[in-house]
Design a protein around this motif. Sequence first.
Motif: not given
Length: 170
Positions: A92-98, A120-130, A138-143, A164-168
Motif C-alpha cells: 500500500v502506498i498512500s498519501d497522508l491525505h485521502l 507493506a505500507f508506505m506513507l507518502v507526504t509533504n508534511d512530515p510532522a513529528a 505506533t500503527l506499524g508503518i513500514t516506511a 521489512k515485510r520478509g520478502v527476499t
Amino acid sequence: THTTANHSAGAAVNSSPPITAITSATDRPLVEAEVLELVQTLSFLVGDDVRCASGVLCSLLRSLGAKSKKLYTANTLFGAMDIIRGHQVDVVISDLHLRMGTGLDLLEAIRSGSFNQNAAFMLVTNDPAADNIQRARTLGITAVVIKPLSIAKLVEHLSYCLMKRGVTGG
C-alpha cells in the motif's frame, strides 16, 4: 481502476534513509535488480486524494515493471478499504491525505486485522510532522516517504519495505 496523468514526478532524490523503525544489523535491503524483479509480481494499492498524484505514482510503478492489472487506486478512505477487502494487496502506498479520512486511518484499519492484511505500507507526504510520524510508527508503518517522489527514491523505499515485510530476492 487507475488513472493516468501527463505530469512528471520531481527529480530530487533524498539521500537519507527511509524514516522507519530501527532495523537490526541482519536486515539487508534488496538491491535494485531484486526490487525490479519483485515489482513485476506484486500488487499495489495507491491511495491519494489527488487523482493526478496517484496517476503519477502508478506511472512510476509501471516504469519499474508493475503490471497495470495489479495496480489499484483509491482517492477515498472507504474506496481504499473496499479494494483491500476485495483484492490481495502486497504494498500500500498512500498519501497522508485521502478524502473522508487519512492514510493513517487506512494503516490503522489494515493493521488492526479488519482486513487480515500483512501488506507493506508506505506513507507518502509533504508534511512530515513529528506527531504524524510517531502515530505512523505506533500503527506499524513500514516506511514514510517525503515528497517529491522520484524513481530512485521509490526503489529505495520499496527495497526497504519488502525487506521489512520478509520478502527476499533470489
